[in-house]
Design a protein around this motif. Structure first.
Motif: not given
Lengths: 300, 314
Positions: A235, A238, B158, B180, B185, B204-211
């Motif tokens: 997936g 991070v 973020e 989700i 990337q 910045d982007f929130k961490l934890g997105s599926r890149d």
């Protein structure tokens, strides 16, 4: 007695040249390993020795390599991602791999043995990107349906795929280790009237212990270093995983995804090389351990 | 294994020993064959075939491929080789002088222009070749139809507070509630544009997105994941996903990512698509880019699902 014909000069020289060539081939592996280590180290060293924030790198999960306001290089989530996927892969692959090794070496007949060995070797020949594809398309759907989870690209998916990839290594090395146990051990044990289970459990596994351990460690090395399959199956998010169904991102996948765009010699580029050093250190330690253990086998 | 391979070596050694003359002859024949092969390879490219290397944006890769294929019919002496990888990849390749054209779904940053000038001595030259309405995709079973920029920021930025579909007043048929996030990337121009247009500069982007690695992967993952949301080029639409209508603020009308809404500037997150060359292009590259911006080239933009440039003079 006829005179021995003299060998032409060319032939002698050619032989020398070939000797040198073969010697070079022998040394080249060492040269390459040190060369690679030197290169990786050189690319990352400038940052490493000048103000690299080790605390952030190892203890912060915030990976923002290209933020425009606040760049952060926290690799904790990536390390956790690699660790979780590898751990799960090993939990699945070790029992399966060693079980298969014992079965192939001790239980099955000659024909079944050949068939199984060829099949297992075939499993090792599947390219990792194909495994990744399986993870992305097949496993994703299966996991969503089976666990009723919103997304199937997660630790479980990556772990299962990696387990499938490490099993062949564990099986073939483990089987070699079991085969190396002298038949006199088996004969002596059977003469004492042990059952098959006792033979394996009490005689063969302890005798081949070191070889089996080496098999497991090489499997771990394979799992830690794998890139393409985990990039596609985990997936790529991070996140420090709290369950098997969380998406993660691994160290290797991060390098693969980001090195292409990182400007050469920028901080980001160097941090990716520092991740490379970390990976190199981990796999080197594992391989060294495996090697030392195998040496133990020969002596013992 | 080891035994087998040593025996092979041994046999090879014997053969080599047997006749040195023979091996020398074989060696000569080998050399000749190599030379011939080399000549053949050089020949296949043809003396007159010009190759244009075109790399970059993943949003544009299908479009660039379609252009290249069509152009092969227009001018058979030129072959355009297209590859993707992301706008960042194209920019890096152009800056190091390894490609002729970089496709970009975002503009060069000032420092990237500087980098290119430092490496090659030439500044990147910009051509606008079309528009993309950056579409927000959800699964086709998601009842949501429209979304505001603020809500998107709440989902993706973020510190954003939106993590559940119920916070948007949506109840998914499968019972999932967690949003989700699917993203791109970091070398993607789409990622860059989305960050700037939705999250605002510097955020910045929130961490934890599926890149995901490609524009198509985003849409595919959204199609397979009932509770996912993702962003990608409008040209990647498929029947198993739904494009949301986007509005600037709550209460204002929302617009679908369509050709008309892009051209009349009502769709809030439309962006130009670019091709860059090093300095003023000349020769084949110049001709190619002129053709891309001609009616014939722009027709392909529309066919690929993107928005052609407005006719000049309007």
């Amino acid at each position: 007695m006829p005179a021995i014909p003299r060998r032409p000069r060319v032939e002698i020289l050619a032989e020398r040249a070939i000797e040198v060539l073969i010697r070079l081939c022998g040394i080249s592996a060492i040269l390459f390993v040190f060369g690679i280590f030197f290169f990786v180290f050189r690319e990352g060293s400038q940052l490493l020795f000048h103000g690299f924030n080790f605390r952030e790198f190892f203890f912060s999960p915030e990976w923002y390599p290209d933020s425009q306001s606040h760049v952060r290089y926290g690799a904790l989530a990536l390390i956790a991602g690699t660790a979780s996927v590898t751990l799960l892969a090993m939990l699945l692959a070790v029992p399966f791999g060693l079980g298969t090794a014992v079965f192939i070496s001790e239980f099955c007949g000659r024909h079944a043995k050949e068939a199984l060995k060829i099949t297992v070797e075939l499993l090792a020949a599947i390219p990792s990107v194909v495994w990744g594809f399986v993870g992305l398309t097949v496993m994703n759907k299966v996991i969503i349906q089976l666990f009723h989870t919103p997304i199937g690209l997660n630790v479980l998916n990556g772990g299962v795929i990696l387990a499938l990839m490490s099993v062949p290594i564990i099986v073939s090395i483990g089987e070699d280790a079991l085969k190396a146990v002298p038949d006199s051990y088996r004969e002596a044990a059977i003469a004492l009237g042990v059952t098959r289970w006792q033979l394996i459990h009490r005689v063969l596994v302890p005798a081949a212990r070191n070889g089996l351990l080496a098999a497991v460690l090489l499997g771990v090395g394979r799992a830690v270093g794998e890139t393409m399959a985990v990039l596609m199956a985990t997936g790529h998010a991070v996140k420090i995983p709290t369950s098997l169904l969380d998406s993660v991102r691994t160290l290797t996948a991060t390098i693969a995804a980001e090195l292409g765009e990182a400007a050469v010699h920028s901080d980001h580029y160097q941090v990716l090389f520092i991740i490379g050093m970390l990976l190199f250190t981990i796999t080197f330690a594992i391989n060294l351990a495996a090697d030392l253990i195998v040496r133990g086998v020969r002596r013992g | 294994m080891i035994q087998r391979s040593t025996s092979v070596c041994y046999r090879a050694a014997i053969i080599r020993e047997r006749s040195c003359c023979e091996s020398r002859r074989i060696f000569t024949i080998g050399l000749l064959a190599l030379a011939l092969l080399d000549a053949a390879c050089a020949g296949s490219k043809g003396p007159n075939k010009t190759v244009i290397q075109d790399t970059g944006s993943d949003t544009m890769v299908n479009l660039a491929q379609a252009w290249a294929e069509e152009y092969a019919k227009v001018d058979p002496t030129v072959s355009v080789e297209v590859s993707g990888g992301g706008s960042g990849t194209g920019i890096a390749a152009l800056s190091s002088g390894t490609v002729d054209i970089a496709n970009c779904s975002r503009r060069f940053e000032a420092q990237e222009v500087e980098q290119a000038r430092k490496n090659t001595g030439k500044a990147p030259h910009e051509f606008m070749v079309g528009f993309d309405a950056l579409a927000v995709y959800v699964n086709k079973n998601n009842p949501l139809n429209e979304i505001t920029i603020d809500q998107l920021a709440g989902i993706y930025a973020e510190g954003g507070k939106l993590t559940k579909w119920s916070q948007l007043g949506v109840k998914l048929p499968d019972g999932f509630d967690e949003i989700i996030c699917v993203g791109r990337q970091s070398n993607s121009g789409t990622y860059f544009y989305f960050r700037e247009a939705i999250l605002g500069k510097g955020r910045d982007f929130k961490l934890g997105s599926r890149d995901m690695q490609g524009s198509k992967d985003v849409v595919e993952l959204v199609a397979n994941t009932p509770s996912a949301i993702g962003y990608s080029g409008m040209g990647y639409n498929t029947p198993s996903v739904k494009q949301l209508r986007v509005s600037k603020e709550a209460g204002q009308p929302s617009y679908a990512p369509s050709v008309e809404n892009t051209l009349n500037h009502t769709y809030p997150i439309a962006r130009p698509l670019f091709m860059y060359t090093l300095g003023e292009p000349t020769g084949a590259v110049r001709k190619y880019l002129n053709w891309v911006n001609s009616d014939a080239g722009q027709k392909i933009v529309l066919q690929s699902g993107y928005v052609p440039l407005p006719k000049t003079g309007n």
